[in-house]
Design an enzyme around this catalytic site. Structure first.
Site, PDB file in Angstrom:
ATOM      1  N   GLU A 458       4.627 -16.533 -27.980  1.00 32.44           N
ATOM      2  CA  GLU A 458       4.559 -17.372 -29.183  1.00 32.44           C
ATOM      3  C   GLU A 458       5.796 -18.256 -29.321  1.00 32.44           C
ATOM      4  O   GLU A 458       6.459 -18.250 -30.361  1.00 32.44           O
ATOM      5  CB  GLU A 458       4.378 -16.501 -30.430  1.00 32.44           C
ATOM      6  CG  GLU A 458       3.058 -15.765 -30.500  1.00 32.44           C
ATOM      7  CD  GLU A 458       1.886 -16.693 -30.757  1.00 32.44           C
ATOM      8  OE1 GLU A 458       2.102 -17.774 -31.338  1.00 32.44           O
ATOM      9  OE2 GLU A 458       0.785 -16.347 -30.329  1.00 32.44           O
ATOM     10  N   ASP A 459       6.125 -18.976 -28.256  1.00 34.19           N
ATOM     11  CA  ASP A 459       7.192 -19.979 -28.330  1.00 34.19           C
ATOM     12  C   ASP A 459       8.594 -19.413 -28.473  1.00 34.19           C
ATOM     13  O   ASP A 459       9.510 -20.141 -28.801  1.00 34.19           O
ATOM     14  CB  ASP A 459       6.962 -20.960 -29.484  1.00 34.19           C
ATOM     15  CG  ASP A 459       6.165 -22.140 -28.998  1.00 34.19           C
ATOM     16  OD1 ASP A 459       6.415 -22.539 -27.850  1.00 34.19           O
ATOM     17  OD2 ASP A 459       5.313 -22.639 -29.743  1.00 34.19           O
ATOM     18  N   ALA A 460       8.771 -18.111 -28.262  1.00 40.77           N
ATOM     19  CA  ALA A 460      10.145 -17.607 -28.276  1.00 40.77           C
ATOM     20  C   ALA A 460      10.782 -17.911 -26.920  1.00 40.77           C
ATOM     21  O   ALA A 460      10.091 -18.289 -25.969  1.00 40.77           O
ATOM     22  CB  ALA A 460      10.145 -16.117 -28.537  1.00 40.77           C
ATOM     23  N   ARG A 642       0.163 -28.313 -24.847  1.00 36.04           N
ATOM     24  CA  ARG A 642       1.084 -29.343 -25.350  1.00 36.04           C
ATOM     25  C   ARG A 642       1.201 -30.521 -24.406  1.00 36.04           C
ATOM     26  O   ARG A 642       1.573 -31.619 -24.826  1.00 36.04           O
ATOM     27  CB  ARG A 642       2.476 -28.759 -25.579  1.00 36.04           C
ATOM     28  CG  ARG A 642       2.630 -27.916 -26.826  1.00 36.04           C
ATOM     29  CD  ARG A 642       2.178 -26.509 -26.584  1.00 36.04           C
ATOM     30  NE  ARG A 642       2.278 -25.631 -27.738  1.00 36.04           N
ATOM     31  CZ  ARG A 642       3.321 -24.868 -28.006  1.00 36.04           C
ATOM     32  NH1 ARG A 642       4.382 -24.913 -27.241  1.00 36.04           N
ATOM     33  NH2 ARG A 642       3.312 -24.077 -29.036  1.00 36.04           N
TER      34      ARG A 642
END
Ligand code: ZN
Length: 835
Positions: A458-460, A642
């Protein structure tokens, strides 16, 4: 005139009515043309022109005006805004003088004129507008505090364009990109949400026109064969073109095309101002020449092309390099000219030098000039999905870096400094132009793309703990505390010193431990929340205090400045000065180290943001065959949706740059081609794909898949956990409702709102609900009469509860309820509503 007069001055003599009507036409109707008698003729022509256009539009000869076209827009800079402000202030002064005079005339005493001009009216008005940002005409937010997060944020803020449109309405067309934004407004840099498309940023080369004196140009026009209006109408001859200057019809010309060509030639030769722009409109029945010389037009520079050849030559460029030529010399020489959106409609602009043909009139200076300050620092931005560039447009302004070279002398109330800022390995041409290479906003990190044991989901991101200990992403944060030794009515003054133990509100010796004899904290002493940094003793505030202790010495108060409860650090600098009123002013700067920790926010220049999920010691990090250990690990899932291909390219380019020891140019639209980078990478003995064999640092086993690893420039954003972390067990409550306070700075509780309440109800967790909303909040025990339900009071003498209606015989019930609800009942009773 009589018709108008009858409406505005009904019931007066006819002569007066006509006079009023004339006055009205002069001062209120189209005042931009003029406010005297002479302007009436022009006003009439203007009105006829308006009517003519309306008819032509309804007949379909003319297209309706596009109000989002930048030819129809003007930006208001500080000058005109200040003019507006001063005009209002001066009117206020005049009104005040008139009022004073009238009063004086009524009293019939001899008076001095100078006493009527009250000083400070204008100053106060201007100061107030500056302090609040509220401008006359209901505009808010005109003055803003300059963003000093980093140098880029400052530049971007100075180039911001704010639309006056309301942000609550959709205004789809106004928010959209328009063709005339090209080269004037950055297509990517705009906030998300309600201000989207209303707050814009100027593109790199865009500038705003200044006003030019009209007279000289009018003479030039007449000498070029423009027939003045009066003559043209008398001769009743047909002319091919109407000539407008700043929107006003001033005459006719036999050949519009010729006139426009001549004017442009004159401008390039420097005979008329370079701020003048000319546009030609062709309609079936007539031509129109529009000449603009007013202020506030957004213009952009282009290279002039003549006969299929750009006028800019190698010699010019050499000259610029050797500093024998300046950019403005080129403008004066007519090699480069600035076009406004109106004139650009007449131009055919080539994007690249090789595209130039006979038909082209201009050549673009560089393709990345369509971008604004922040977006132009994204390497390979043209390979990114456009929302990602928008995100970076917002995040680049939050990155920590060197915000000003003189930061050690500045007293910004809050500021951050990156301790080891680096120039990016993959640079863009704009970052050099913006001076960002000397004031960087991030660090080059070795970035591997793999799943870091789930700590980067999750984007960490997973950071290399050892790299952090070596100073990676280390920053300093500064806060300035301000103390003014005020003078009170009666001549008493605040005293800056260590407060005496007998003053009111003395905090105990421990709180004053870092103070020197002068009452100021010792430089470089450690301080934490609650420590006094400047000791201040204040005289008694209220008169009653004087009365209460008439003979004894007055009780002074402790008004010392303390460190915020959630902060700690070291006293950095103390500035002592005087303010406008002559009071002593002390500003104390507190510094603290911000070592990167779990929860800090990082972002690449491609809108890929994430928080630190884990700090892994170097020995546990994965490593390559040659022993390279990444500084940062991001998750592969950050890419498919993205589509930030720019980051992958930057990674490869950064790898080449690091290996060869040189900076790689990644300027949007003209960066070093990827094929070339891959060839170079291969020549350096690496895989051209950027992938490498890697080994797990914990098990020592080789990863089955090859891992993509390279060097990417990462920014540390100013959302640090240390400034946000917050918890509460017990603490202060609000006085009115007795509920816990709100907000971190007040040690408040965490909000348990309606939706959270609904959630617990849905789950049937009623005891948890009771705990949150009553026990841990504002529990209160009240007593009510069982007969009438009114709150009962306790009588100390009789030692029992008494109902206001049924007296002491009433049966009393004890009820636990939230105090806020009890408050509601009491408020209702105060309005005579029986609860
Ligand atoms: Zn009762």
């Amino acid at each position: 005139l009589r018709y108008i007069g009858n409406r505005i001055a009904f019931g007066y003599a006819e002569e007066y009515r006509i006079q009023r009507a004339e006055q009205l036409i002069d001062s209120v109707l189209l005042p931009h043309i003029g406010t005297n008698k002479a302007a009436r003729y022009q006003k009439a022509i203007f009105l006829c022109e308006v009517i003519g256009r309306l008819l032509e539009t309804s007949l379909g000869i003319r297209k309706p005006t596009d109000r989002d076209h930048y030819a129809n827009k003007r930006l208001k800079l500080a000058g005109p805004l200040l003019m507006e402000l001063y005009r209002m202030a001066f009117m206020k002064l005049l009104r005040d003088i008139r009022y004073q005079l009238e009063r004086a005339a009524a009293s019939r005493y001899p008076v001095k004129i100078s006493t009527f001009v009250r000083p400070g009216i204008i100053t106060d008005f201007v100061k107030h507008a500056f302090a609040t940002g509220n401008w006359p005409g209901g505009r808010v937010g005109v003055t803003q505090l300059l963003n000093r997060t980093n140098h880029l944020a400052t530049i971007s803020h100075l180039r911001r364009v704010q639309s006056p449109l309301s942000r609550s309405q959709p205004h789809f067309e106004a928010r959209d990109l328009h063709g005339t934004h090209w080269g004037r407004i950055c297509p990517a840099e705009t906030p998300e949400g309600s201000n989207c498309g209303l707050v814009k940023n100027l593109a790199l080369t865009a500038e705003i026109s200044y006003p030019v004196k009209k007279r000289g140009l009018l003479e030039k026009l007449y000498s070029l064969g423009v027939v003045p209006l009066s003559e043209a109408i008398m001769k009743r001859k047909h002319y091919a073109a109407k000539v407008f200057v700043d929107g006003l019809l001033i005459g006719y010309h036999a050949n519009g095309e010729k006139l426009v060509e001549n004017l442009r030639e004159l401008r390039r030769r420097g005979e008329i101002s370079t701020s003048v722009n000319v546009a030609l409109y062709k309609y079936p029945h007539i031509q129109e020449v529009w000449i603009n010389m007013d202020e506030g037009r957004v213009r952009r520079p282009l290279i002039v092309v003549k006969n299929g050849k750009p006028l800019l030559t190698r010699e010019h460029i050499e000259g610029l390099k050797n500093k024998t030529l300046r950019f403005r010399d080129l403008v004066a020489m007519g090699v480069i000219e600035f076009l406004d959106a109106e004139e650009e409609e007449n131009a055919l602009v080539a994007l690249r030098p090789e595209d130039v043909t006979e038909e082209h009139t201009h050549l673009e200076i560089c393709p990345y000039a369509i971008l604004g300050a922040v977006v132009s620092i994204i390497p390979y931005a043209e390979h990114n999905q456009s929302p990602r560039n928008i995100y970076e447009g917002a995040m680049g302004k939050q990155a920590l870096g060197i915000f000003a070279i003189n930061h050690n002398l500045r007293v910004d109330s809050r500021s951050h400094l990156l301790v080891y800022p680096q120039k990016p390995l993959v640079v863009t041409k704009a970052s050099e132009l913006l001076d960002l290479d000397t004031r960087p906003i991030g660090q080059n990190m070795v970035v591997a793309i793999l799943t870091g044991q789930g700590y980067n989901m999750e984007d960490a991101v997973v950071l290399n703990k050892s790299a952090v200990e070596r100073g990676l992403a280390l920053s300093l944060s500064y806060r300035v505390y301000e103390v003014e030794a005020r003078t009170y009515i009666g001549g008493e003054k605040d005293v800056i010193k260590i407060p005496d133990p007998n003053v009111r509100g003395y905090r105990g010796e421990h709180a004053y431990r870092v103070l020197d004899a002068d009452g100021l904290a010792h430089i470089e002493s450690d301080i934490s929340g609650g420590t006094v940094i400047v000791g201040v003793q204040s005289p008694p505030r209220f008169l009653e205090e004087y009365q209460r202790a008439p003979a004894r010495e007055l009780v002074w108060r402790d008004a010392s400045e303390t460190i915020r409860p959630s902060e700690a650090g070291v006293v950095d600098t103390i500035f002592i000065t005087k303010n406008e009123e002559g009071n002593k002013l002390v500003k104390a700067k507190v510094r603290s180290f911000c070592v990167a920790e779990i929860g800090d926010k990082f972002a690449s220049r491609h809108g890929q943001k994430g928080v630190v999920g884990m700090l892994l010691p170097q020995e546990d990090m994965p490593y390559t065959e040659s022993g390279i250990v990444p500084d940062l690990i991001i998750n592969p899932h950050a890419f498919p949706s993205r589509m930030t291909i720019g980051q992958l390219l930057e990674s490869i380019a950064g790898k080449v740059g690091a290996l060869k020891g040189e900076f790689i140019d990644g300027t949007p639209f003209m960066g070093k081609p990827i094929e070339e980078l891959r060839r170079e990478l291969e020549a350096l003995g690496f895989k051209s794909s950027g992938k490498e064999v890697m080994y797990d640092g914990i098990t020592g086993k080789r990863y089955e898949a090859e891992i993509f690893i390279g060097v990417v420039y990462y920014q540390k954003l100013h959302h640090l956990v240390r400034d946000k972390i917050h918890a509460r067990s017990r603490g202060r409550v609000q006085m009115l409702t007795r509920q816990p306070t709100e907000g971190r700075s007040r040690g408040g509780g965490l909000k348990f709102g309606e939706m959270e309440r609904d959630c617990l109800i849905a789950h049937g967790a009623s005891f948890l609900l009771l705990d949150r909303l009553l026990e841990q909040s504002d529990k209160y025990t009240a007593h009510f009469c069982k007969l009438c339900g009114l709150p009962a009071y306790y009588d100390l003498k009789q030692e029992r509860f008494i109902c206001p209606v049924h007296g002491k015989d009433a049966e009393i019930a004890t009820v636990s309820l939230p105090y806020a609800f009890y408050l509601l009942l009491e408020e209702m009773m105060s309005m005579c509503i029986y609860p």
